[in-house]
Write an enzyme that holds these catalytic residues in place. Structure first.
Site, PDB file in Angstrom:
ATOM      1  N   TYR A 243       0.837  -1.207   0.000  1.00  0.00           N
ATOM      2  CA  TYR A 243       0.000   0.000   0.000  1.00  0.00           C
ATOM      3  C   TYR A 243       0.875   1.261   0.000  1.00  0.00           C
ATOM      4  O   TYR A 243       0.643   2.199  -0.774  1.00  0.00           O
ATOM      5  CB  TYR A 243      -0.877  -0.071   1.247  1.00  0.00           C
ATOM      6  CG  TYR A 243      -1.898   1.024   1.411  1.00  0.00           C
ATOM      7  CD1 TYR A 243      -3.083   1.022   0.689  1.00  0.00           C
ATOM      8  CD2 TYR A 243      -1.681   2.054   2.327  1.00  0.00           C
ATOM      9  CE1 TYR A 243      -4.039   2.018   0.879  1.00  0.00           C
ATOM     10  CE2 TYR A 243      -2.628   3.047   2.527  1.00  0.00           C
ATOM     11  CZ  TYR A 243      -3.798   3.025   1.800  1.00  0.00           C
ATOM     12  OH  TYR A 243      -4.735   4.013   1.989  1.00  0.00           O
TER      13      TYR A 243
ATOM     14  N   LYS B 179       0.983   4.077  -2.847  1.00  0.00           N
ATOM     15  CA  LYS B 179       0.551   5.433  -2.486  1.00  0.00           C
ATOM     16  C   LYS B 179       1.646   6.463  -2.725  1.00  0.00           C
ATOM     17  O   LYS B 179       1.361   7.608  -3.081  1.00  0.00           O
ATOM     18  CB  LYS B 179       0.098   5.468  -1.023  1.00  0.00           C
ATOM     19  CG  LYS B 179      -1.238   4.753  -0.774  1.00  0.00           C
ATOM     20  CD  LYS B 179      -2.326   5.267  -1.688  1.00  0.00           C
ATOM     21  CE  LYS B 179      -3.721   5.030  -1.162  1.00  0.00           C
ATOM     22  NZ  LYS B 179      -4.748   5.453  -2.145  1.00  0.00           N
TER      23      LYS B 179
HETATM   24  N1  LIG Z   1      -9.848   6.344   5.329  1.00  0.00           N
HETATM   25  C1  LIG Z   1      -8.615   6.762   5.547  1.00  0.00           C
HETATM   26  O1  LIG Z   1      -8.229   7.169   6.666  1.00  0.00           O
HETATM   27  C2  LIG Z   1      -7.629   6.766   4.433  1.00  0.00           C
HETATM   28  C3  LIG Z   1      -6.291   7.073   4.720  1.00  0.00           C
HETATM   29  C4  LIG Z   1      -5.380   7.153   3.702  1.00  0.00           C
HETATM   30  C5  LIG Z   1      -5.792   6.907   2.402  1.00  0.00           C
HETATM   31  N2  LIG Z   1      -7.076   6.563   2.136  1.00  0.00           N
HETATM   32  C6  LIG Z   1      -7.459   6.315   0.752  1.00  0.00           C
HETATM   33  O2  LIG Z   1      -8.666   6.984   0.464  1.00  0.00           O
HETATM   34  C7  LIG Z   1      -9.351   6.289  -0.585  1.00  0.00           C
HETATM   35  C8  LIG Z   1     -10.797   6.040  -0.181  1.00  0.00           C
HETATM   36  O3  LIG Z   1     -10.800   5.131   0.904  1.00  0.00           O
HETATM   37  P1  LIG Z   1     -11.984   5.006   1.980  1.00  0.00           P
HETATM   38  O4  LIG Z   1     -11.332   5.150   3.290  1.00  0.00           O
HETATM   39  O5  LIG Z   1     -13.105   5.884   1.613  1.00  0.00           O
HETATM   40  O6  LIG Z   1     -12.362   3.462   1.843  1.00  0.00           O
HETATM   41  P2  LIG Z   1     -13.595   2.734   1.143  1.00  0.00           P
HETATM   42  O7  LIG Z   1     -13.263   1.288   1.138  1.00  0.00           O
HETATM   43  O8  LIG Z   1     -14.863   3.165   1.754  1.00  0.00           O
HETATM   44  O9  LIG Z   1     -13.558   3.333  -0.340  1.00  0.00           O
HETATM   45  C9  LIG Z   1     -12.836   2.777  -1.394  1.00  0.00           C
HETATM   46  C10 LIG Z   1     -13.797   2.559  -2.542  1.00  0.00           C
HETATM   47  O10 LIG Z   1     -13.057   2.136  -3.704  1.00  0.00           O
HETATM   48  C11 LIG Z   1     -13.855   1.171  -4.377  1.00  0.00           C
HETATM   49  N3  LIG Z   1     -13.004   0.347  -5.235  1.00  0.00           N
HETATM   50  C12 LIG Z   1     -12.118  -0.600  -4.841  1.00  0.00           C
HETATM   51  N4  LIG Z   1     -11.555  -1.164  -5.924  1.00  0.00           N
HETATM   52  C13 LIG Z   1     -12.078  -0.558  -7.011  1.00  0.00           C
HETATM   53  C14 LIG Z   1     -11.851  -0.693  -8.402  1.00  0.00           C
HETATM   54  N5  LIG Z   1     -10.985  -1.599  -8.882  1.00  0.00           N
HETATM   55  N6  LIG Z   1     -12.561   0.090  -9.257  1.00  0.00           N
HETATM   56  C15 LIG Z   1     -13.446   1.004  -8.780  1.00  0.00           C
HETATM   57  N7  LIG Z   1     -13.700   1.169  -7.456  1.00  0.00           N
HETATM   58  C16 LIG Z   1     -13.014   0.396  -6.585  1.00  0.00           C
HETATM   59  C17 LIG Z   1     -14.498   0.369  -3.257  1.00  0.00           C
HETATM   60  O11 LIG Z   1     -15.630  -0.352  -3.704  1.00  0.00           O
HETATM   61  C18 LIG Z   1     -14.812   1.448  -2.237  1.00  0.00           C
HETATM   62  O12 LIG Z   1     -16.122   1.963  -2.363  1.00  0.00           O
HETATM   63  C19 LIG Z   1      -8.542   5.023  -0.842  1.00  0.00           C
HETATM   64  O13 LIG Z   1      -7.682   5.235  -1.947  1.00  0.00           O
HETATM   65  C20 LIG Z   1      -7.732   4.863   0.429  1.00  0.00           C
HETATM   66  O14 LIG Z   1      -6.571   4.114   0.219  1.00  0.00           O
HETATM   67  C21 LIG Z   1      -8.016   6.480   3.122  1.00  0.00           C
END
Ligand SMILES: NC(=O)c1ccc[n+]([C@@H]2O[C@H](COP(=O)([O-])OP(=O)(O)OC[C@H]3O[C@@H](n4cnc5c(N)ncnc54)[C@H](O)[C@@H]3O)[C@@H](O)[C@H]2O)c1
Length: 303
Positions: A166, A170
């Site tokens: 990851y 990232k």
């Molecule tokens: N939540 C946090 O604290 C946090 C921290 C750092 C980074 N992020 C990043 O933020 C982004 C959103 O994450 P989140 O926390 O909302 O999680 P989440 O799991 O709710 O959202 C991720 C979404 O991406 C969709 N997805 C996965 N694979 C896919 C694909 N191949 N094609 C299309 N859609 C796809 C999933 O169905 C999901 O709805 C991600 O990239 C995550 O790595 C989140």
């Protein structure tokens, strides 16, 4: 302060069927954008798929009088990326904004990481951002306007235990965004990176008591600003979570110049390591040319 509006703007938000992406899609649509709500609808680890995730967000937007269409394509193939951009072109005639947000997690310690866990995570986060952004970039170049946000993570820019796949994906996105910022500059295309922190299904086991203060809605204002016309910045990285917003940057310190004809040994490096590491007087390079500029100044001083 003028209102930030997106009327006549077309936005693609990947992974917008839940979590952070949903909040971006809702905010943009409420401000007049036509939104492609993309989501494969799979599980946290990327398995499965469910078309209803994106559809529900489209219904939420439409219920509030906004314009949106659902896309269920995976970002993880070139065909999927092209189909997402085609969906925007067919429904709304252009693409102004891409928020690369789709993501999955396959956390393992490095010693235990499988090839599958590596491939799956690189494919969705890093390659997925290429697959969606490249066809969109071509449209934006033609139209002379574009805004990208790539979703990195503090795990990518600072490192985190158990997240080698990851973290690598990232931090790769920071490199991609920086190049798009440079290549897109002439066409008024800006590209920035968000490192969000929010309580979503992805972080439900990770945040502990902090979770209550980290609603996804607290990240959206930063992302919405970055994809707006009001944003003059490009090639930057921002951290956002719990209503705290902060710039993150890579700096280049003045360092130590040994002199043109100095035969430098490892022992000399050891003797000067404090100067090499000294953070006083750093710059934030906007491209390789900025470092070459610094180096040529230093070398000139010796002539
Ligand atoms: N939540 C946090 O604290 C946090 C921290 C750092 C980074 N992020 C990043 O933020 C982004 C959103 O994450 P989140 O926390 O909302 O999680 P989440 O799991 O709710 O959202 C991720 C979404 O991406 C969709 N997805 C996965 N694979 C896919 C694909 N191949 N094609 C299309 N859609 C796809 C999933 O169905 C999901 O709805 C991600 O990239 C995550 O790595 C989140």
């Amino acid at each position: 302060m003028t209102d930030i509006s997106f009327s006549d703007r077309v936005a693609i938000v990947t992974g917008a069927g839940g979590g952070l992406g949903r909040t971006y899609a809702l905010d943009l649509a409420a401000r007049g954008a036509s939104v492609v709500v993309n989501d494969l609808g799979g599980a946290k680890d990327g398995s499965g798929g469910d078309a209803s995730a994106a559809q529900k967000v489209v219904e939420e937007i439409e219920a509030k009088g906004g314009r949106a269409i659902a896309s269920h394509d995976s970002v993880g193939t070139p065909e999927g990326g092209q189909a997402i951009v085609d969906a925007a072109m067919n429904a709304f005639g252009k693409v102004d904004i891409v928020i690369n947000n789709a993501g999955i997690l396959r956390d393992r310690t490095f010693a235990k990481l499988s090839v599958d866990d590596l491939e799956a995570v690189l494919t969705v986060h890093l390659k997925g951002a290429f697959y969606v952004s490249q066809p969109a970039f071509r449209v934006m170049k033609e139209n002379g306007y574009g805004r990208f946000v790539f979703t990195s993570s503090n795990a990518g820019v600072f490192g985190n235990f158990g997240q080698s796949n990851y973290g690598a994906a990232k931090s790769g996105l920071v490199g991609l965004s920086n190049v798009l910022a440079i290549e897109g500059a002439k066409a008024n295309i800006k590209s920035n990176v968000i490192c969000p922190m929010a309580a979503t299904r992805m972080t439900e086991d990770l945040l502990g008591p902090l979770a209550d203060s980290l609603q996804p809605e607290c990240v959206a204002p930063m992302v919405v600003y970055l994809v707006s016309e009001a944003c003059e910045y490009t090639h930057e990285v921002f951290s956002a979570g719990g209503n705290r917003f902060a710039r993150v940057f890579t700096g280049l310190v003045p360092g130590w110049y040994a002199g043109k004809d100095a035969g430098v040994s490892a022992e000399d490096i050891a003797a000067n390591i404090d100067r090499i590491r000294d953070e006083q007087g750093y710059i934030v390079p906007m491209s390789v040319s900025d470092e070459i500029g610094v180096l040529s100044e230093v070398l000139k001083s010796d002539r």
